[in-house]
Write a protein that holds these residues in place. Structure first.
Motif, PDB file in Angstrom:
ATOM      1  N   VAL A  93       0.835  -1.207   0.000  1.00  0.00           N
ATOM      2  CA  VAL A  93       0.000   0.000   0.000  1.00  0.00           C
ATOM      3  C   VAL A  93       0.866   1.252   0.000  1.00  0.00           C
ATOM      4  N   GLU A  94       1.929   1.240   0.831  1.00  0.00           N
ATOM      5  CA  GLU A  94       2.815   2.407   0.892  1.00  0.00           C
ATOM      6  C   GLU A  94       3.491   2.654  -0.451  1.00  0.00           C
ATOM      7  N   ALA A  95       3.953   1.560  -1.091  1.00  0.00           N
ATOM      8  CA  ALA A  95       4.609   1.695  -2.387  1.00  0.00           C
ATOM      9  C   ALA A  95       3.661   2.260  -3.433  1.00  0.00           C
ATOM     10  N   THR A  96       2.420   1.799  -3.427  1.00  0.00           N
ATOM     11  CA  THR A  96       1.418   2.292  -4.382  1.00  0.00           C
ATOM     12  C   THR A  96       1.141   3.776  -4.157  1.00  0.00           C
ATOM     13  N   LYS A  97       1.058   4.176  -2.878  1.00  0.00           N
ATOM     14  CA  LYS A  97       0.824   5.591  -2.562  1.00  0.00           C
ATOM     15  C   LYS A  97       1.963   6.470  -3.073  1.00  0.00           C
ATOM     16  N   LYS A  98       3.179   5.912  -3.075  1.00  0.00           N
ATOM     17  CA  LYS A  98       4.337   6.681  -3.538  1.00  0.00           C
ATOM     18  C   LYS A  98       4.474   6.664  -5.057  1.00  0.00           C
ATOM     19  N   GLY A  99       3.547   5.969  -5.740  1.00  0.00           N
ATOM     20  CA  GLY A  99       3.526   6.029  -7.198  1.00  0.00           C
ATOM     21  C   GLY A  99       3.926   4.760  -7.916  1.00  0.00           C
TER      22      GLY A  99
END
Length: 457
Positions: A93-99
């Motif tokens: 989820v964190e990676a997706t939020k960062k793009g």
């Protein structure tokens, strides 16, 4: 991208993973670059074009999440697929939020990896194509209207746009002079270069020179560094001098020199800098009167006024008001769902035509926004126009109504002048030389005024 292999940068601190990914990707006809840590990534990016990155999260030194953050900060546009042997939902989820485009666990399922790579590259290609298409579409609003005056303006724009001739756009405040200037630029061979605007009335006289021509460091108190002026910023493109009638005498002299020599000298400098600029000027003043009173240089006027375009006020093209009102309502709906589905009745549009629009198109746009927000339902009616426009009804044009029909001194002066010229032309059977002699002005001034007010027999 179509004439070269798509390039994928594989970033992982395990050589065996890099080798296996290279074999798979090269078999699929991708070009593969490698980086074994975060530090190497930006060295590779400085030297090579990259279309996609496979990025391990856990690496010594700069880890994958830090690399992803920096890629975003430095505005790299290619998609990134994160790979990790320690995957969990929170990290994904964190990676997706960062793009990140996708998150794949080690050891990667090869089919899943290749599908993700293809999808990422396809989506990126479509995004870039959409950006390119949008960049090719004109970003300038359409000139709305089918009146004789507007058709004539559009025809003139089409004729002069492909030339480098200077243009003088005249008209009252709010009539759309800047829009005319922007369309001349948009249809010119300079359209891919800068359109630079200077509002000569909004900049103090002592700063206008520096604004136009730039200055050298130390040229005056506060000039702590070199500054590039608007002429240089517009090099290769178009410089729009708005409210040129408010320019100081000193600035007028320097602008004249720049137009004569196609070169400028920065304030505090000595070096001549060549500039290739197409100048479009605009004013709401009568520059011939300004010349007579000593407020504007006649030689500069003739340099700027190669192609005159007069934008008439709304009171002289009332037939365009319904189209302008409907288009502005559509524009508001495109930006804000609050305006979606709202429309005018035919009676309301007729009522708009009868209003006094002293602020011209700008005032009409404000009124349409107010009507759209405050009308009781999705239909704007005649009653709403009368209650919410607050402009008052315009009385028939004529000598007895000029005081009532003009809310500004400039508007009253121009309306009076137009009426006077029409009367005198009628009295002299439309003999222009005879009329000019009768009212004691030069014949060239008579022609200019007839062009300004769209006076034709």
């Amino acid at each position: 991208m179509s004439n070269r292999k798509l390039t994928i940068l594989v970033t992982d601190d395990e050589e065996s993973i890099r080798n296996s990914l290279r074999d798979i990707l090269e078999f699929e006809d991708y070009r593969v670059l490698e980086a074994e840590n975060g530090e190497q990534v930006f060295g590779v990016l400085a030297e090579e074009p990259v279309d996609l990155m496979l990025l391990d999260i856990k690496m010594k030194g700069i880890d994958g999440m830090e690399v992803l953050t920096r890629l975003k900060e430095e505005q790299y546009q290619f998609p990134v697929i994160m790979i990790s042997g320690h995957g969990n939902i929170e990290i994904a989820v964190e990676a997706t939020k960062k793009g990140a485009f996708d998150f794949i666990q080690k050891p990667p399922d090869l089919n899943r990896l290749l599908v993700s790579v293809r999808n990422a590259l396809d989506q990126h290609r479509l995004t870039e194509e959409n950006k390119t298409m949008r960049s090719r579409l004109p970003q300038v609003p359409e000139i709305i209207g089918e009146s004789r005056a507007i058709k004539k303006i559009k025809e003139t724009i089409d004729k002069v746009a492909q030339t480098n001739s200077r243009v003088m756009v005249t008209g009252e405040n709010g009539t759309g002079k800047e829009l005319v200037a922007r369309w001349i630029h948009e249809k010119s061979q300079r359209s891919n270069e800068a359109f630079v605007e200077v509002n000569c009335a909004a900049i103090p006289a002592d700063l206008l020179e520096s604004e136009l021509f730039g200055h050298e460091k130390g040229a005056f108190t506060g000039a702590s560094s070199q500054r590039i002026g608007k002429f240089e910023q517009a090099d290769g493109g178009t410089l729009f001098l708005d409210e040129v009638g408010d320019m100081s005498a000193k600035a007028q002299a320097k602008v004249l020199r720049a137009l004569q020599e196609n070169a400028i000298i920065r304030v505090g400098g000595t070096e001549k800098i060549a500039v290739d600029v197409r100048v479009i000027a605009a004013t709401n003043k009568d520059l011939l009167e300004e010349i007579d009173s000593g407020g504007f240089r006649e030689d500069l006027y003739h340099r700027l006024n190669v192609i005159p375009i007069h934008v008439p006020p709304l009171r002289e093209r009332r037939e365009d008001i319904p189209a302008l009102a409907k288009r502005w309502l559509e524009h508001l709906a495109e930006k804000d769902i609050m305006f979606s589905g709202i429309s005018f009745t035919d009676e309301a549009l007729e009522a708009l035509k009868k209003q006094q629009w002293s602020g011209n198109v700008r005032e009409l746009q404000n009124a349409v926004e107010r009507l759209g927000l405050l009308a009781e339902d999705a239909t704007i009616r005649e009653q709403d126009i009368n209650e919410l426009t607050l402009t008052g009804t315009r009385k028939p044009q004529g000598a007895d109504s000029l005081l009532d029909s003009s809310s500004t001194f400039q508007g009253f002066k121009e309306a009076s002048e137009r009426l006077f010229l029409l009367r005198k032309l009628d009295e002299n059977d439309w003999n222009i030389s005879q009329t000019a002699e009768a009212i004691d002005i030069q014949r060239s001034h008579m022609y200019n005024k007839m062009k300004k007010y769209n006076i034709e027999r």
